[in-house]
Design a protein around this motif. Structure first.
Motif, PDB file in Angstrom:
ATOM      1  N   PHE A 176     -12.216 -14.006  11.917  1.00  0.00           N
ATOM      2  CA  PHE A 176     -11.141 -14.887  11.471  1.00  0.00           C
ATOM      3  C   PHE A 176     -11.093 -16.181  12.284  1.00  0.00           C
ATOM      4  O   PHE A 176     -10.809 -17.257  11.734  1.00  0.00           O
ATOM      5  N   SER A 177     -11.368 -16.100  13.566  1.00  0.00           N
ATOM      6  CA  SER A 177     -11.323 -17.307  14.396  1.00  0.00           C
ATOM      7  C   SER A 177     -12.379 -18.319  13.966  1.00  0.00           C
ATOM      8  O   SER A 177     -12.104 -19.527  13.892  1.00  0.00           O
ATOM      9  N   ILE A 178     -13.577 -17.839  13.635  1.00  0.00           N
ATOM     10  CA  ILE A 178     -14.636 -18.754  13.190  1.00  0.00           C
ATOM     11  C   ILE A 178     -14.326 -19.281  11.788  1.00  0.00           C
ATOM     12  O   ILE A 178     -14.588 -20.448  11.476  1.00  0.00           O
ATOM     13  N   ILE A 179     -13.755 -18.415  10.935  1.00  0.00           N
ATOM     14  CA  ILE A 179     -13.384 -18.855   9.594  1.00  0.00           C
ATOM     15  C   ILE A 179     -12.360 -19.983   9.668  1.00  0.00           C
ATOM     16  O   ILE A 179     -12.464 -20.993   8.960  1.00  0.00           O
ATOM     17  N   LEU A 180     -11.356 -19.824  10.535  1.00  0.00           N
ATOM     18  CA  LEU A 180     -10.374 -20.895  10.716  1.00  0.00           C
ATOM     19  C   LEU A 180     -11.021 -22.139  11.313  1.00  0.00           C
ATOM     20  O   LEU A 180     -10.663 -23.273  10.946  1.00  0.00           O
ATOM     21  N   LEU A 181     -11.958 -21.941  12.214  1.00  0.00           N
ATOM     22  CA  LEU A 181     -12.644 -23.080  12.837  1.00  0.00           C
ATOM     23  C   LEU A 181     -13.380 -23.897  11.778  1.00  0.00           C
ATOM     24  O   LEU A 181     -13.261 -25.128  11.728  1.00  0.00           O
ATOM     25  N   PHE A 182     -14.126 -23.206  10.916  1.00  0.00           N
ATOM     26  CA  PHE A 182     -14.855 -23.907   9.853  1.00  0.00           C
ATOM     27  C   PHE A 182     -13.914 -24.405   8.758  1.00  0.00           C
ATOM     28  O   PHE A 182     -14.025 -25.535   8.284  1.00  0.00           O
ATOM     29  N   LEU A 220     -19.850 -26.970  15.375  1.00  0.00           N
ATOM     30  CA  LEU A 220     -18.859 -25.901  15.511  1.00  0.00           C
ATOM     31  C   LEU A 220     -19.524 -24.536  15.652  1.00  0.00           C
ATOM     32  O   LEU A 220     -19.006 -23.662  16.356  1.00  0.00           O
ATOM     33  N   ALA A 221     -20.654 -24.345  14.992  1.00  0.00           N
ATOM     34  CA  ALA A 221     -21.388 -23.083  15.159  1.00  0.00           C
ATOM     35  C   ALA A 221     -21.890 -22.939  16.585  1.00  0.00           C
ATOM     36  O   ALA A 221     -21.877 -21.837  17.161  1.00  0.00           O
TER      37      ALA A 221
END
Length: 527
Positions: free
Chosen positions: A113-119, A355-356
């Protein structure tokens, strides 16, 4: 509707005794339903095709249908149905987003979820800034940035498999939903900006408005989902009628979207999280037959809505009135469309790879890095533009379905070109590209520590157990584990909280009352 009226003169007059009945509307709907059936049949036939997918098929069939209508009407009109923003945002979009939340694999989604929000949030903001700064329209630059920041990852999701590539699928899927919500919130926010008085305070105000809409929309969706779960568990409609269960789930899901829109929030986020909560609690509180019915009903309605949207996008591309109103030469249209699509490419690359890299550095302890080939697929998945882009463009550049200037008409036609090119060309290349990039390789990197791994960590350290055999976590150990395995540790504590406090109140797996005579009745099973 001109085509329907012309076709009406060629058909025998139907025997309908309704004075206000619009025969041309019936003809238009009949033709469109026939095209939907054709899309489903052709999509089935090309299921295994290397270069074609269902979304591409629908758009191409829409183009062919629009061409036929254009020829029959002798260049007068290509419309069978007139595009309506209300049709899209009120009737077609909610079932698609709700089904996405209802069918999502929650464990994998929230693990990333944290990466999904980041992207989905930060990435969309970066793309929005790049496209806004790079385009050539001084007064609508921010609106154009929001319009072309909305991605359409349907083609990629049709190729990816949740089980074979769980990390990649959850990132592409989750970012797509959050991106749509972010883009629409940004689009609505920029409508209130005064571009003559841009300042840091205005930028922070825009950010604050976005965070408010994001949080309140999510809370509303969760609240409606919990209310539906509590009502289902307490009243248990299955005692008398499973039809009431199915009807109430559908109506409350749609109600969450409409209430959110009524409160000027983000209906997409609201109905998405409502779908997640309903699948976690409400779905387990209904009878077995209702579970099967709702699962397939939501998926079917979503599939028809998606097909409808792609079919119309293809048909609307040949609306001759828009092309005449723009008064633009072929070279001008290509130049504007190429510029916009180039900004999409640059804006996408400007956040995916940086971001990745940041995400990999933060998650280095979990050994779930997003490798370069996965970053390439994520970048590619967000290059296609679809119905959200079309709908926002119509909202910005048309009034009651018609353009008021050449520049507005040019932006509409350029948007259509970008959507068609990205979906047909890039969508066709998606399947072979993914096969080439991921073929013969392990799809995903190793998964982070599971709940059982974390439980065993405490058992190995001699930690005390509670009466249920679960480890009692010392404060220092909990913080240390949270730092080492953040996603899995949060999930572990959430499961303990969910089992102890949430499920006894709202139901869910393990808390479903049995109705005598139902498929889940133990006595029925033994007989």
């Amino acid at each position: 509707m001109e085509f329907s009226n012309q076709l009406l003169t060629l058909l025998p007059k139907p025997n309908l005794h309704l004075p206000s009945f619009n025969i041309s509307t019936v003809i238009a709907i009949t033709l469109f339903f026939a095209l939907l059936c054709a899309c489903i049949v052709i999509g089935h036939l090309v299921e295994e095709h290397r270069w074609i997918n269902e979304s591409t098929t629908s758009i191409l069939l829409g183009l062919c249908s629009g061409l036929v209508v254009l020829l029959v009407s002798r260049g007068g009109n290509s419309h069978i149905l007139v595009f309506s923003e209300d049709l899209f945002f009120i009737y077609l979009l909610p079932p698609i987003i709700f089904n996405a939340g209802f069918q999502v694999k929650k464990k994998r989604f929230f693990r990333n979820f944290s990466i999904i929000l980041l992207f989905g949030v930060v990435g969309t903001l970066i793309s929005f800034c790049v496209i806004s700064i790079g385009n050539f329209c001084p007064y609508t630059c921010a609106a154009i940035g929001a319009i072309f920041s909305a991605t359409d990852s349907v083609c990629t999701l049709q190729v990816l498999n949740q089980d074979q590539t769980p990390l990649l699928y959850s990132l592409v899927f989750g970012e797509g939903v959050v991106n749509d919500a972010t883009s629409i919130v940004l689009f609505n926010a920029v409508q209130t900006l005064d571009f003559n008085n841009i300042s840091v305070a205005v930028a922070f105000n825009l950010l604050g408005t976005f965070l408010y809409l994001f949080c309140t929309s999510t809370i509303l969706g969760v609240a409606v989902g919990l209310i539906s779960a509590y009502v289902m568990k307490t009243l248990y409609f299955g005692r008398h009628s499973t039809d009431r269960e199915v009807a109430l789930m559908m109506l409350m899901a749609y109600l969450s979207y409409m209430v959110s829109e009524l409160l000027s929030l983000s209906g997409i986020l609201t109905v998405f999280f409502c779908g997640i909560v309903m699948s976690h609690y409400t779905w387990h509180n209904v009878t077995e037959s209702s579970r099967i019915t709702t699962k397939h009903a939501f998926a079917t309605i979503s599939f028809i809505a998606e097909t409808f949207i792609f079919l119309y996008v293809g048909m609307d591309a040949l609306d001759i009135d828009k092309w005449k109103a723009s008064h633009a030469s072929f070279q001008t249209s290509v130049a504007v469309s190429s510029t916009l699509f180039s900004l999409v490419l640059v804006g996408r690359a400007a956040f995916v790879f940086p971001l990745a890299t940041i995400a990999n550095w933060v998650r280095s302890r979990t050994r779930t890095n997003i490798v370069l080939r996965q970053q390439l697929i994520i970048w590619w998945a967000g290059l296609m533009r679809g119905a959200v882009t079309i709908a926002l463009s119509y909202n910005q550049f048309t009034v009651s379905g018609s353009t008021l200037s050449q520049d507005r008409a040019l932006m509409i036609t350029s948007t259509i070109i970008v959507v068609l090119f990205s979906t047909v060309v890039f969508g066709s290349i998606t399947k072979p590209l993914i096969e080439c990039v991921l073929f013969g390789r392990k799809s995903d990197t190793p998964q982070p520590a599971s709940l059982e791994d974390i439980r065993l960590l405490f058992l190995d350290n001699g930690g005390p157990l509670d009466e249920m055999g679960q480890p009692i976590l010392p404060r220092g150990s909990s913080i240390g584990l949270l730092m080492q395995y953040p996603a899995s540790t949060v999930h572990y504590f959430w499961r303990k909280f969910d089992d102890k406090y949430m499920r006894p109140v709202f139901g869910g797996r393990g808390f479903v009352p049995v109705v005598p005579g139902s498929p889940t009745d133990p006595e029925e099973g033994r007989t």
